[in-house]
Design an enzyme around this catalytic site. Sequence first.
Site, short mmCIF file in Angstrom:
data_model
loop_
_atom_site.label_atom_id
_atom_site.label_comp_id
_atom_site.label_asym_id
_atom_site.label_seq_id
_atom_site.Cartn_x
_atom_site.Cartn_y
_atom_site.Cartn_z
N TYR B 119 35.60 37.21 41.81
CA TYR B 119 36.72 36.95 42.71
C TYR B 119 36.69 35.50 43.18
O TYR B 119 37.71 34.82 43.24
CB TYR B 119 36.65 37.89 43.92
CG TYR B 119 36.78 39.35 43.53
CD1 TYR B 119 38.03 39.92 43.35
CD2 TYR B 119 35.65 40.14 43.34
CE1 TYR B 119 38.15 41.26 42.97
CE2 TYR B 119 35.76 41.47 42.97
CZ TYR B 119 37.02 42.03 42.78
OH TYR B 119 37.13 43.34 42.40
N CYS B 150 42.36 43.02 35.49
CA CYS B 150 41.63 42.94 36.76
C CYS B 150 40.30 43.70 36.68
O CYS B 150 39.44 43.51 37.53
CB CYS B 150 42.50 43.41 37.92
SG CYS B 150 43.06 45.09 37.78
N HIS B 151 40.17 44.55 35.65
CA HIS B 151 38.87 45.24 35.49
C HIS B 151 37.75 44.26 35.12
O HIS B 151 36.58 44.59 35.23
CB HIS B 151 38.98 46.35 34.43
CG HIS B 151 39.40 45.86 33.07
ND1 HIS B 151 40.72 45.59 32.76
CD2 HIS B 151 38.68 45.57 31.95
CE1 HIS B 151 40.79 45.16 31.49
NE2 HIS B 151 39.58 45.14 30.99
N GLU B 177 34.93 47.17 26.07
CA GLU B 177 35.01 45.78 25.63
C GLU B 177 33.62 45.20 25.30
O GLU B 177 33.49 44.02 24.97
CB GLU B 177 35.69 44.93 26.72
CG GLU B 177 37.15 45.34 26.94
CD GLU B 177 37.88 44.43 27.92
OE1 GLU B 177 37.35 43.35 28.27
OE2 GLU B 177 39.00 44.81 28.33
#
Lengths: 158, 182
Positions: B119, B150-151, B177
């Site tokens: 963040y 956003c993950h 991923e």
Amino acid sequence: MMEALAVTIPPFERFYLQHRDEVLGYLRRLLGGRAEDAWQETFLRALRAYDRLEHGRHLRAWVFTIATRVAMDELRARSPEELPDDVPGEELQRPAYRELEHLTAELPPTERAAVVLRYGYDLPYAEIGAALGSSEEAARAAASSGVRRLRRQHDGHA
Amino acid sequence: MTVTPELDTLFRSAAIREGVVDVRYDVVDSPVGELLLAATDRGLARISYTVDGGDVELARAFGVRVLRTPLDDVRRELDEYFEGRRREFDLPLDLHATGFQSEVLHELARVPYGHTDTYGHLAARVGKPRAARAVGMVMNRNPIPIVLPCHRIVGANGALTGYAGGLHVKRALLELEGVLLA
């Protein structure tokens, strides 16, 4: 507070799911095998106008109005219309209507729509008038004239 | 009197062809649960893990002419992503974001497949290094999760911290991923 009192307009999808079957049934009664094109045209017209609605009240009467106009256009294009007689109202009871319903196909378009909306779908005459583009009194007269014609046909067949 | 599936499909297709729909949506199954997908004429506008009441939210955001129709392109790219065959999405987006939110989402879109960022870094990249918490709020309200990834954004200590679809979904997407999680 006014916000909370206003009836919000549901997403079109919900409106469509709620009314699509009933409107198809109505148009079948008026148009028989020609109902499906009219049904699609009804919901396309509703969708085109849907974002201009000011509130979510009377949506059922509204879509019946559109369906009636579409059906009238279709019927008028195919058969000459008779004007309803201007006579005092004559009410039918539901069981009597069920007995006569199969004869509605032989009524002139306006009378047929007025009778089916009144006895098949319980719409008040003010809304039937709006659907037919006429007054409440004219809607009552059309239904009444239609009922008398149905009775004559029924007696004739009997 | 029931409308047949064929007649229903004819109507929905005609409505889309006419261009009189404000927003179309569909609900699809995925390995991370049911997803609500929504698109305007401009592009993909929503992916939501909350399916119930989604149509009402769409009506508020885009207009009341909300219609359910298949969103084949979106569905196909998501399927490919979940099968591990797609690393980037190639879909037009209709992103109603302005100012800080818009800047953050555009930076977010650049975080690559299989990587995580924090963040704080995202805040720094939009020139507000102290705004990590505000970035967290933008992630929380991300209108198009998965496609806007956003993950991939985690806490400074590597903790997953939070996710609209639940932390187990965030973990599943990162594992898909190939991100190694502690």
